[in-house]
Scaffold this active site. Structure first.
Site, short mmCIF file in Angstrom:
data_model
loop_
_atom_site.label_atom_id
_atom_site.label_comp_id
_atom_site.label_asym_id
_atom_site.label_seq_id
_atom_site.Cartn_x
_atom_site.Cartn_y
_atom_site.Cartn_z
N ARG A 123 44.62 36.68 78.07
CA ARG A 123 44.17 37.31 76.81
C ARG A 123 43.32 38.57 77.02
O ARG A 123 42.56 38.98 76.15
CB ARG A 123 43.39 36.31 75.94
N LYS A 145 46.96 53.32 74.47
CA LYS A 145 48.30 52.86 74.10
C LYS A 145 48.96 52.29 75.34
O LYS A 145 49.09 52.98 76.36
CB LYS A 145 49.15 54.01 73.55
N GLU A 187 52.12 69.08 77.58
CA GLU A 187 51.14 68.26 76.85
C GLU A 187 49.77 68.95 76.84
O GLU A 187 49.02 68.85 75.86
CB GLU A 187 51.03 66.86 77.46
N LYS A 229 41.73 64.92 73.28
CA LYS A 229 42.36 63.62 72.97
C LYS A 229 41.30 62.58 72.63
O LYS A 229 41.47 61.80 71.69
CB LYS A 229 43.24 63.14 74.13
N GLU A 239 45.98 54.96 65.10
CA GLU A 239 46.92 55.87 64.45
C GLU A 239 47.16 55.52 62.99
O GLU A 239 48.29 55.41 62.51
CB GLU A 239 48.25 55.90 65.23
N ARG A 243 45.60 60.52 64.29
CA ARG A 243 46.13 60.46 65.67
C ARG A 243 47.57 60.97 65.75
O ARG A 243 48.02 61.42 66.81
CB ARG A 243 46.02 59.03 66.22
N ASN A 247 51.34 64.01 68.11
CA ASN A 247 52.81 63.99 68.23
C ASN A 247 53.45 65.32 67.85
O ASN A 247 54.64 65.36 67.51
CB ASN A 247 53.39 62.86 67.36
N HIS A 250 57.12 66.02 68.69
CA HIS A 250 57.77 64.77 69.09
C HIS A 250 58.96 64.39 68.21
O HIS A 250 59.88 63.74 68.68
CB HIS A 250 56.74 63.63 69.11
N HIS A 254 61.98 63.65 70.32
CA HIS A 254 62.64 62.34 70.41
C HIS A 254 64.13 62.47 70.15
O HIS A 254 64.95 61.81 70.79
CB HIS A 254 62.05 61.36 69.38
N HIS A 267 60.32 63.96 79.11
CA HIS A 267 59.63 63.90 77.81
C HIS A 267 58.93 65.22 77.50
O HIS A 267 59.08 65.77 76.40
CB HIS A 267 58.65 62.73 77.86
#
Ligand code: NAD
Ligand code: GLY
Length: 362
Positions: A123, A145, A187, A229, A239, A243, A247, A250, A254, A267
């Site tokens: 946990r 994340k 980035e 960041k 998010e 947040r 992106n 993105h 994507h 990416h």
């Protein structure tokens, strides 16, 4: 000799943690010891990174009672539930307790899977990020994340789980392949565009130093990126809104990654072209000058990043692929645009006509 050049904090109340940036940090035994509670450690890397850097971390760990070293195969396809299960098999076979510390030594793939393993094992156990790609140093290691991929979607199984510390050793960038380094720079530039115009201007001026991987320039760029960041994450960890500005590029990116098949474009490469499209759209709305778009295109070319979508993807292909994102986000296509350089906004009223105009052959 190790040297901490910058320290900043991701401010999250009692889960606040430091991000150290400097030279030879991965072999700094005192720094590691500060963030390892017990005598047990699980060191996770991959078959590319382990031969380069694992020994230095291992010797910095000293004579701790139990060190389990797990070397994963290299590749995004191994960021999977199967690999996660293999990690748990090893950790349980070695009888790690709740007091153990997981250390992620590697790029975003190793960081994401190790973070998720740490979030799940008993946990939740202590977890340290030691990112070794530029992308991981400025993005994936900071902000909590963590995830693995599912055959039906990237990063679909995961958790928000913050590390206890992030140790960014800029020396590791010297062995990073040029293409990966450029993808990471995409980035870095993103932070200037979304929230820090002075940083963007600094990047325009100092890009040759960064491309030469000059130590002081790298430390400065990584610090500014992480600080930007950290501020966004501190305001919106999960998010709920803000947040999403991280992106930028993105939605288009994507579509390129999916349309081309994962792995063909890195990416950061897809995000770079996506950011250029987002800037063009912002200029068409009259929010930024067309000259800014051209300057950004020049910057991307300097970094050796792609500035045009794949030749086999037309507007209809983009619209179809972006419809998937639309389904994911309440039936609305959400795109990050710029109101100005250094000021991102989230819009949900981009029309198909705008997309067709943007991607029409010139
Ligand atoms: P990666 O982890 O696959 O690393 C790229 C390549 O570089 C790999 O082959 C790796 O073995 C190699 N490598 C790493 N460090 C090296 C070094 N110092 N010297 C030589 N080779 C080295 O890719 P990445 O770009 O770091 O990360 C991509 C992953 O990050 C994706 O899975 C993506 O989903 C995830 N990601 C997560 C977040 C987040 O917020 N958690 C953000 C962005 C991306
Ligand atoms: N990489 C985007 C985020 O951390 O939210």
């Amino acid at each position: 000799m190790s040297l901490i050049m910058h320290t900043l904090h991701v401010e999250l109340g009692e889960r606040t943690y430091p991000v150290y940036i400097g030279r030879d940090l991965l072999s700094d035994n005192k720094l590691l010891a500060q963030h390892i509670a017990g005598s047990q450690v699980v060191l996770i890397s991959n078959e590319t990174i382990a031969p380069l850097y694992a020994e230095r971390v291992r010797s910095a760990l000293g004579d701790r009672q139990l060190i389990t070293e797990i070397v994963l195969p290299d590749g995004e396809q191994y960021k999977s539930l199967d690999t996660l299960s293999d990690i748990f098999d090893r950790v349980m076979a070695d009888k790690h307790s709740r007091n153990t510390t997981f250390i992620a030594l590697g790029g975003g793939v190793v960081g994401d899977i190790t973070g998720f393993a740490a979030a799940c094992y008993q946990r939740g156990v202590n977890f340290i990020q030691v990112p070794t790609t530029l992308l991981a140093q400025v993005d994936s290691s900071v902000g909590g994340k963590t995830a693995v991929n599912h055959p039906q979607g990237k990063n679909m199984i995961g958790a928000f789980y913050q590390p206890q510390a992030v140790l960014i050793d800029i020396n590791t960038l010297q062995t990073l392949p040029a293409r990966e380094f450029s993808a990471g720079l995409a980035e870095v530039v993103k932070y200037g565009l979304i929230s820090d115009e002075p940083f963007y201007r600094w990047l325009q001026e100092h890009m040759p130093r960064l491309l030469a991987r000059e130590e002081a320039a790298l430390a400065e760029a990584i610090e500014r990126s992480c600080a930007n960041k950290a501020q966004v994450v501190a305001e919106d960890e999960r998010e709920g809104g803000l947040r999403a500005i991280l992106n930028l590029g993105h939605t288009f990116g994507h579509a390129i990654e999916t349309g081309q098949g994962y792995g063909k474009w890195l990416h950061g490469e897809a995000v770079a072209t996506g950011m250029l499209l987002a800037l063009e759209l912002s200029a068409r709305r009259g929010w930024i000058e067309a000259t800014e778009v051209e300057d950004f295109r020049t910057l991307l070319l300097d970094i050796h990043l792609p500035v045009a979508p794949p030749a086999d993807m037309d507007a209809e292909a983009f619209l179809e692929l972006m419809a998937h994102d639309k389904k994911v986000i309440d039936g609305k296509l959400r795109v990050i645009l710029l109101k100005a350089i250094g000021s991102a906004c989230i819009v949900d009223d981009v029309t198909d006509t705008e997309i067709r105009g943007l991607l029409a052959p010139s």
